[in-house]
Design a protein around this motif. Structure first.
Motif, PDB file in Angstrom:
ATOM      1  N   ARG A 298       3.988 -21.478 -13.612  1.00  0.00           N
ATOM      2  CA  ARG A 298       3.709 -20.399 -14.570  1.00  0.00           C
ATOM      3  C   ARG A 298       2.585 -19.511 -14.050  1.00  0.00           C
ATOM      4  NH1 ARG A 298       0.647 -21.314 -20.203  1.00  0.00           N
ATOM      5  NH2 ARG A 298      -0.978 -21.638 -18.673  1.00  0.00           N
ATOM      6  N   ASN A 299       1.523 -20.109 -13.581  1.00  0.00           N
ATOM      7  CA  ASN A 299       0.405 -19.329 -13.051  1.00  0.00           C
ATOM      8  C   ASN A 299       0.782 -18.585 -11.775  1.00  0.00           C
ATOM      9  OD1 ASN A 299      -1.266 -20.109 -15.136  1.00  0.00           O
ATOM     10  ND2 ASN A 299      -2.138 -21.826 -14.024  1.00  0.00           N
ATOM     11  N   PHE A 300       1.574 -19.224 -10.911  1.00  0.00           N
ATOM     12  CA  PHE A 300       2.017 -18.586  -9.671  1.00  0.00           C
ATOM     13  C   PHE A 300       2.841 -17.333  -9.983  1.00  0.00           C
ATOM     14  CE2 PHE A 300       5.404 -17.921  -6.588  1.00  0.00           C
ATOM     15  CZ  PHE A 300       4.675 -17.691  -5.434  1.00  0.00           C
ATOM     16  N   PHE A 301       3.789 -17.448 -10.895  1.00  0.00           N
ATOM     17  CA  PHE A 301       4.646 -16.304 -11.209  1.00  0.00           C
ATOM     18  C   PHE A 301       3.897 -15.219 -11.981  1.00  0.00           C
ATOM     19  CE2 PHE A 301       8.060 -19.496 -10.434  1.00  0.00           C
ATOM     20  CZ  PHE A 301       8.575 -18.876  -9.308  1.00  0.00           C
ATOM     21  N   PHE A 302       2.891 -15.586 -12.758  1.00  0.00           N
ATOM     22  CA  PHE A 302       2.065 -14.577 -13.431  1.00  0.00           C
ATOM     23  C   PHE A 302       1.335 -13.731 -12.389  1.00  0.00           C
ATOM     24  CE2 PHE A 302      -1.960 -13.273 -15.541  1.00  0.00           C
ATOM     25  CZ  PHE A 302      -1.408 -12.442 -16.511  1.00  0.00           C
ATOM     26  N   SER A 303       0.766 -14.388 -11.394  1.00  0.00           N
ATOM     27  CA  SER A 303       0.092 -13.648 -10.314  1.00  0.00           C
ATOM     28  C   SER A 303       1.098 -12.915  -9.445  1.00  0.00           C
ATOM     29  CB  SER A 303      -0.730 -14.609  -9.450  1.00  0.00           C
ATOM     30  OG  SER A 303      -1.745 -15.205 -10.200  1.00  0.00           O
ATOM     31  N   GLY A 304       2.223 -13.567  -9.172  1.00  0.00           N
ATOM     32  CA  GLY A 304       3.239 -12.972  -8.300  1.00  0.00           C
ATOM     33  C   GLY A 304       3.818 -11.687  -8.846  1.00  0.00           C
ATOM     34  N   LYS A 305       4.073 -11.649 -10.144  1.00  0.00           N
ATOM     35  CA  LYS A 305       4.651 -10.427 -10.709  1.00  0.00           C
ATOM     36  C   LYS A 305       3.658  -9.276 -10.673  1.00  0.00           C
ATOM     37  CE  LYS A 305       3.887 -11.433 -15.621  1.00  0.00           C
ATOM     38  NZ  LYS A 305       4.582 -11.791 -16.850  1.00  0.00           N
ATOM     39  N   GLN A 306       2.378  -9.586 -10.771  1.00  0.00           N
ATOM     40  CA  GLN A 306       1.364  -8.536 -10.645  1.00  0.00           C
ATOM     41  C   GLN A 306       1.338  -7.998  -9.216  1.00  0.00           C
ATOM     42  OE1 GLN A 306      -2.475  -9.434 -12.745  1.00  0.00           O
ATOM     43  NE2 GLN A 306      -1.412 -11.373 -13.102  1.00  0.00           N
ATOM     44  N   ALA A 307       1.447  -8.894  -8.253  1.00  0.00           N
ATOM     45  CA  ALA A 307       1.432  -8.488  -6.846  1.00  0.00           C
ATOM     46  C   ALA A 307       2.662  -7.643  -6.507  1.00  0.00           C
ATOM     47  CB  ALA A 307       1.363  -9.722  -5.940  1.00  0.00           C
ATOM     48  N   THR A 308       3.838  -8.064  -6.960  1.00  0.00           N
ATOM     49  CA  THR A 308       5.052  -7.307  -6.631  1.00  0.00           C
ATOM     50  C   THR A 308       5.072  -5.957  -7.347  1.00  0.00           C
ATOM     51  OG1 THR A 308       6.315  -8.518  -8.327  1.00  0.00           O
ATOM     52  CG2 THR A 308       6.470  -9.325  -6.058  1.00  0.00           C
ATOM     53  N   ALA A 309       4.588  -5.908  -8.569  1.00  0.00           N
ATOM     54  CA  ALA A 309       4.514  -4.628  -9.290  1.00  0.00           C
ATOM     55  C   ALA A 309       3.538  -3.680  -8.593  1.00  0.00           C
ATOM     56  CB  ALA A 309       4.092  -4.844 -10.739  1.00  0.00           C
ATOM     57  N   GLY A 310       2.404  -4.207  -8.181  1.00  0.00           N
ATOM     58  CA  GLY A 310       1.418  -3.385  -7.494  1.00  0.00           C
ATOM     59  C   GLY A 310       1.899  -2.911  -6.141  1.00  0.00           C
ATOM     60  N   LEU A 311       2.490  -3.807  -5.374  1.00  0.00           N
ATOM     61  CA  LEU A 311       2.999  -3.438  -4.054  1.00  0.00           C
ATOM     62  C   LEU A 311       4.138  -2.427  -4.168  1.00  0.00           C
ATOM     63  CD1 LEU A 311       2.824  -3.842  -1.012  1.00  0.00           C
ATOM     64  CD2 LEU A 311       4.348  -5.818  -1.261  1.00  0.00           C
ATOM     65  N   GLY A 312       5.037  -2.655  -5.108  1.00  0.00           N
ATOM     66  CA  GLY A 312       6.129  -1.701  -5.324  1.00  0.00           C
ATOM     67  C   GLY A 312       5.607  -0.325  -5.695  1.00  0.00           C
ATOM     68  N   SER A 313       4.570  -0.294  -6.512  1.00  0.00           N
ATOM     69  CA  SER A 313       3.966   0.987  -6.902  1.00  0.00           C
ATOM     70  C   SER A 313       3.352   1.686  -5.697  1.00  0.00           C
ATOM     71  CB  SER A 313       2.895   0.766  -7.972  1.00  0.00           C
ATOM     72  OG  SER A 313       3.472   0.217  -9.130  1.00  0.00           O
ATOM     73  N   LEU A 314       2.700   0.926  -4.830  1.00  0.00           N
ATOM     74  CA  LEU A 314       2.099   1.514  -3.627  1.00  0.00           C
ATOM     75  C   LEU A 314       3.164   2.058  -2.676  1.00  0.00           C
ATOM     76  CD1 LEU A 314      -0.775  -1.032  -2.896  1.00  0.00           C
ATOM     77  CD2 LEU A 314      -0.981   1.302  -3.800  1.00  0.00           C
ATOM     78  N   VAL A 315       4.266   1.336  -2.530  1.00  0.00           N
ATOM     79  CA  VAL A 315       5.355   1.831  -1.674  1.00  0.00           C
ATOM     80  C   VAL A 315       5.957   3.094  -2.277  1.00  0.00           C
ATOM     81  CG1 VAL A 315       7.617   1.299  -0.646  1.00  0.00           C
ATOM     82  CG2 VAL A 315       5.844  -0.467  -0.737  1.00  0.00           C
ATOM     83  N   LEU A 316       6.086   3.141  -3.585  1.00  0.00           N
ATOM     84  CA  LEU A 316       6.588   4.336  -4.266  1.00  0.00           C
ATOM     85  C   LEU A 316       5.651   5.525  -4.018  1.00  0.00           C
ATOM     86  CD1 LEU A 316       8.479   5.851  -6.183  1.00  0.00           C
ATOM     87  CD2 LEU A 316       7.251   4.805  -8.087  1.00  0.00           C
ATOM     88  N   ILE A 317       4.360   5.306  -4.120  1.00  0.00           N
ATOM     89  CA  ILE A 317       3.399   6.379  -3.848  1.00  0.00           C
ATOM     90  C   ILE A 317       3.536   6.859  -2.407  1.00  0.00           C
ATOM     91  CG2 ILE A 317       0.923   6.877  -3.587  1.00  0.00           C
ATOM     92  CD1 ILE A 317       0.509   4.973  -6.030  1.00  0.00           C
ATOM     93  N   TYR A 318       3.725   5.918  -1.481  1.00  0.00           N
ATOM     94  CA  TYR A 318       3.915   6.277  -0.072  1.00  0.00           C
ATOM     95  C   TYR A 318       5.150   7.169   0.100  1.00  0.00           C
ATOM     96  CZ  TYR A 318       5.415   5.769   4.753  1.00  0.00           C
ATOM     97  OH  TYR A 318       5.858   6.029   6.030  1.00  0.00           O
ATOM     98  N   VAL A 319       6.274   6.753  -0.481  1.00  0.00           N
ATOM     99  CA  VAL A 319       7.516   7.531  -0.368  1.00  0.00           C
ATOM    100  C   VAL A 319       7.349   8.916  -0.967  1.00  0.00           C
ATOM    101  CG1 VAL A 319       9.918   7.669  -1.168  1.00  0.00           C
ATOM    102  CG2 VAL A 319       9.040   5.541  -0.214  1.00  0.00           C
ATOM    103  N   MET A 320       6.685   8.993  -2.098  1.00  0.00           N
ATOM    104  CA  MET A 320       6.456  10.301  -2.730  1.00  0.00           C
ATOM    105  C   MET A 320       5.576  11.176  -1.825  1.00  0.00           C
ATOM    106  SD  MET A 320       5.909   8.970  -6.629  1.00  0.00           S
ATOM    107  CE  MET A 320       5.192  10.477  -7.202  1.00  0.00           C
ATOM    108  N   GLY A 321       4.571  10.575  -1.223  1.00  0.00           N
ATOM    109  CA  GLY A 321       3.694  11.328  -0.334  1.00  0.00           C
ATOM    110  C   GLY A 321       4.404  11.828   0.905  1.00  0.00           C
ATOM    111  N   VAL A 322       5.217  10.957   1.500  1.00  0.00           N
ATOM    112  CA  VAL A 322       5.971  11.348   2.694  1.00  0.00           C
ATOM    113  C   VAL A 322       6.954  12.454   2.356  1.00  0.00           C
ATOM    114  CG1 VAL A 322       7.732  10.555   4.334  1.00  0.00           C
ATOM    115  CG2 VAL A 322       5.719   9.153   3.909  1.00  0.00           C
ATOM    116  N   SER A 323       7.643  12.345   1.224  1.00  0.00           N
ATOM    117  CA  SER A 323       8.618  13.365   0.860  1.00  0.00           C
ATOM    118  C   SER A 323       7.951  14.699   0.522  1.00  0.00           C
ATOM    119  CB  SER A 323       9.488  12.902  -0.317  1.00  0.00           C
ATOM    120  OG  SER A 323       8.731  12.873  -1.502  1.00  0.00           O
TER     121      SER A 323
END
Length: 138
Positions: free
Chosen positions: A107-132
């Protein structure tokens, strides 16, 4: 009176923690679905704007979609294991969580994991928007 104040403070902290962790879960879930919506909108759209986003960003777009799915799946798994940990705690005589159990740790692992994946996905999205937008390498 000292114990009553301590118990009151403890209850207030537990309530605040519960509210904050609930909001974190809600926010991660919204980000996960948003990443997925962004991926499918760009992937299946033939507009000029979508074409600009796709140019040279196929892997980044895939990563955005995959991280969205992972965020949502980890959210589900956190609740699944949380339910199992709570069920096990209710079976204990003292009704306490076993912080060494697989369900509690997962439970604790997945609570932290979902925060990490949401944050990383957001950063990749910002990168794609910046490149475009011509702000970085293309």
């Amino acid at each position: 009176m000292g114990d009553a104040l301590t118990n009151s403070q403890r209850e207030r902290i537990i309530d605040q923690k519960s509210e904050v962790t609930g909001r974190i879960s809600d926010t991660c879930r919204v980000i996960g679905f948003g990443l997925l919506v962004f991926y499918f909108t760009v992937h299946f759209n033939d507009s000029a704007a979508a074409a600009r986003l796709k140019t040279g960003n196929n892997w980044s777009l895939f990563i955005i979609g995959a991280l969205g799915v992972l965020t949502i799946f980890m959210d589900y798994l956190q609740y699944l294991f949380g339910s199992r940990a709570a069920h096990a705690a209710l079976k204990n005589e003292n009704h306490l969580y076993n912080d060494k159990s697989l369900a509690y740790r997962a439970r604790n692992f997945f609570f932290s994991g979902k925060q990490a994946t949401a944050g990383l996905g957001s950063l990749v999205l910002i990168y794609v928007m910046g490149v475009s937008a011509g702000l970085g390498p293309s």
